[in-house]
Design a protein around this motif. Sequence first.
Motif, PDB file in Angstrom:
ATOM      1  N   GLY A   1      53.836 -91.596 -49.448  1.00  0.00           N
ATOM      2  CA  GLY A   1      52.884 -92.402 -48.689  1.00  0.00           C
ATOM      3  C   GLY A   1      51.771 -92.851 -49.602  1.00  0.00           C
ATOM      4  O   GLY A   1      51.538 -92.262 -50.661  1.00  0.00           O
TER       5      GLY A   1
ATOM      6  N   PHE B   1      49.565 -88.352 -39.494  1.00  0.00           N
ATOM      7  CA  PHE B   1      49.654 -88.578 -40.935  1.00  0.00           C
ATOM      8  C   PHE B   1      49.145 -87.373 -41.724  1.00  0.00           C
ATOM      9  O   PHE B   1      49.689 -87.040 -42.775  1.00  0.00           O
ATOM     10  CB  PHE B   1      48.870 -89.839 -41.317  1.00  0.00           C
TER      11      PHE B   1
ATOM     12  N   SER C   1      47.648 -92.462 -45.953  1.00  0.00           N
ATOM     13  CA  SER C   1      48.839 -91.732 -45.517  1.00  0.00           C
ATOM     14  C   SER C   1      49.129 -90.515 -46.380  1.00  0.00           C
ATOM     15  O   SER C   1      49.962 -89.692 -46.014  1.00  0.00           O
ATOM     16  CB  SER C   1      50.055 -92.659 -45.528  1.00  0.00           C
TER      17      SER C   1
ATOM     18  N   ALA D   1      55.545 -91.690 -44.881  1.00  0.00           N
ATOM     19  CA  ALA D   1      54.357 -91.965 -44.083  1.00  0.00           C
ATOM     20  C   ALA D   1      53.845 -93.366 -44.361  1.00  0.00           C
ATOM     21  O   ALA D   1      53.439 -93.676 -45.475  1.00  0.00           O
ATOM     22  CB  ALA D   1      53.277 -90.931 -44.393  1.00  0.00           C
ATOM     23  N   SER D   2      53.882 -94.207 -43.352  1.00  0.00           N
ATOM     24  CA  SER D   2      53.387 -95.575 -43.493  1.00  0.00           C
ATOM     25  C   SER D   2      52.976 -96.083 -42.117  1.00  0.00           C
ATOM     26  O   SER D   2      53.817 -96.129 -41.205  1.00  0.00           O
ATOM     27  CB  SER D   2      54.454 -96.498 -44.092  1.00  0.00           C
ATOM     28  N   LYS D   3      51.719 -96.437 -41.984  1.00  0.00           N
ATOM     29  CA  LYS D   3      51.240 -96.918 -40.696  1.00  0.00           C
ATOM     30  C   LYS D   3      51.908 -98.233 -40.323  1.00  0.00           C
ATOM     31  O   LYS D   3      52.402 -98.400 -39.215  1.00  0.00           O
ATOM     32  CB  LYS D   3      49.715 -97.075 -40.740  1.00  0.00           C
TER      33      LYS D   3
ATOM     34  N   THR E   1      54.861 -92.837 -38.539  1.00  0.00           N
ATOM     35  CA  THR E   1      54.496 -94.252 -38.508  1.00  0.00           C
ATOM     36  C   THR E   1      53.934 -94.589 -37.134  1.00  0.00           C
ATOM     37  O   THR E   1      53.935 -93.753 -36.220  1.00  0.00           O
ATOM     38  CB  THR E   1      55.716 -95.134 -38.846  1.00  0.00           C
TER      39      THR E   1
ATOM     40  N   GLY F   1      44.445 -96.319 -41.088  1.00  0.00           N
ATOM     41  CA  GLY F   1      45.021 -95.404 -42.057  1.00  0.00           C
ATOM     42  C   GLY F   1      44.039 -94.478 -42.734  1.00  0.00           C
ATOM     43  O   GLY F   1      44.279 -93.277 -42.852  1.00  0.00           O
TER      44      GLY F   1
END
Length: 549
Positions: A97, A215, A101, A143-145, A181, A207
Amino acid sequence: MTDLLDGPVEAAAGLSVHGADAVDRSLPASTRAALVAARVPARLAAKDPTLWGPEAQAEAETRLGWVDTFRRSRDLLPQLAELAAELADLDHVVLAGMGGSSLAPEVIARTFGRSLTVLDTTDPGQVRAALADRLERTVVVLASKSGSTVETDSHRRAYRQAFLDAGLSEAEAGRHFVVVTDPGSPLADTAAEMGAIVVLADPQVGGRYSALTAFGLVPAALVGVDVVGLLDEAEALAESFARDHDNPGLALGAALGAAATGGRDKIALVSDGTGIDGLGDWAEQLLAESTGKSGLGVLPVVVESPDSPGLTGPDVLAVAYGGSLAVNAVPGGGATPDVTVNGPLGAHFLAWEYATAILGVVLGVDPFDQPNVAESKENTNRILTAGPPAEQPSFTEGAIEVYAPAGAPDDLTGVLRGLVEGLDADGYLAVMAYLDRVADADVARLRAVLAATTARPVTFGWGPRFLHSTGQYHKGGPQVGSYLQLTGAVRTDLPVPGRPYTFGRLQAAQAAGDRSALTGRDRPVLRLHLTDRVAGVAQLLDAAARLNI
């Protein structure tokens, strides 16, 4: 230090702030009094989206969930417990991430002494080393918004291919992934196709404010941290947020705002050694990306230790942070900071988020957008498509190719001296290393070496990690920075499966894209390319040390 000991202490829920009152009193008019008169503490606690003006209101309406996300995050606790039990045999946790993240989980793991491999790089050597480490026991947290972060997508592709190459079936490989996410993101759909476990994050939290959402909590739970304790610490502190007094978050935010408007817009962050490890890196992103826009902002400068250079300067506010202090302990860990913040980690996260939002009110900026982050991404995509720009080194010295502006000296020490001595009176120097954060770790010593040669602030960032942090400030904040970019030769590249480029090419494109963004603003950029990384790092540190001779 006298002000720290003699002045009032603002405390709640185990979090104490020393020195803030003295900073506020250093201006003719009290920043804190103005905030209280405008009912800012109560309005922020009530999630009033009008605090930052009409242009920021729409964004704020969807980004104030962090104020009480610790309550909604409790709904995750049964899922986190089940997840930890189900994946108990996968005891090597890799977090892929960028920015918000990954920074908070790294602080949590370091503070609690847990092992977590953070993969926030496109350096092929660092990625290759991660892939070779205990693969059969690895669970990868993606992990990525937004669900479209190029670095995280590349890591996903590399790990999935590695699992398949190791003989795992598609279904077996899917079990080695946990995806964090936002609801409805492209990554959620990809996770379903992979058969990965999905944990949805709070969509009302941006984020860099997401430490106490999925996260931060998913990686923490997988490495065995008591996440309930973090939520309890934050909830206890939140009870102070509407108050005009006994509100350490307000004290910190008002001090940061008073300093910035009073000419101290560089914030030196240093650990006092009392148990909070790495918080400066997380706070760096929070402050820089939240405030560095419209030509305004504060520049966070992470300083290695209380005796490292960089804590003082006419435009620097020194802030020390740490865990709980012993009775009668002198705050600051032996340094001479202007402000100290001590307390439990969960309270730290929420206090700094609250203080940063307060700082946005004082500066008149939207603390929830990041308008310039996309610029380097767009440059990267263009270079990946069209190819890198044609460049020839100004000269080569030993293991370093030097790409310097016209008219620069023709020796390494000379060009470094020219960069340092050419800093504006209110400027700063940013060292940006597109290298391996593990194998090339010694190069981080360059920050302190250069800071010892100049009275101006010097920052250090690993690329592309800093693009999701101080990168916003570099482009959107005050245009007073000078930049030293470090790149390195790639001996053994690594393909990004399913993409027409390698990690090495992606890393080079990111560096070139960032250079383009900075030179397009007429800022000084010196690029040093290490043709041999080990020899080049040693040579560079030696050349920088000679600046003091």
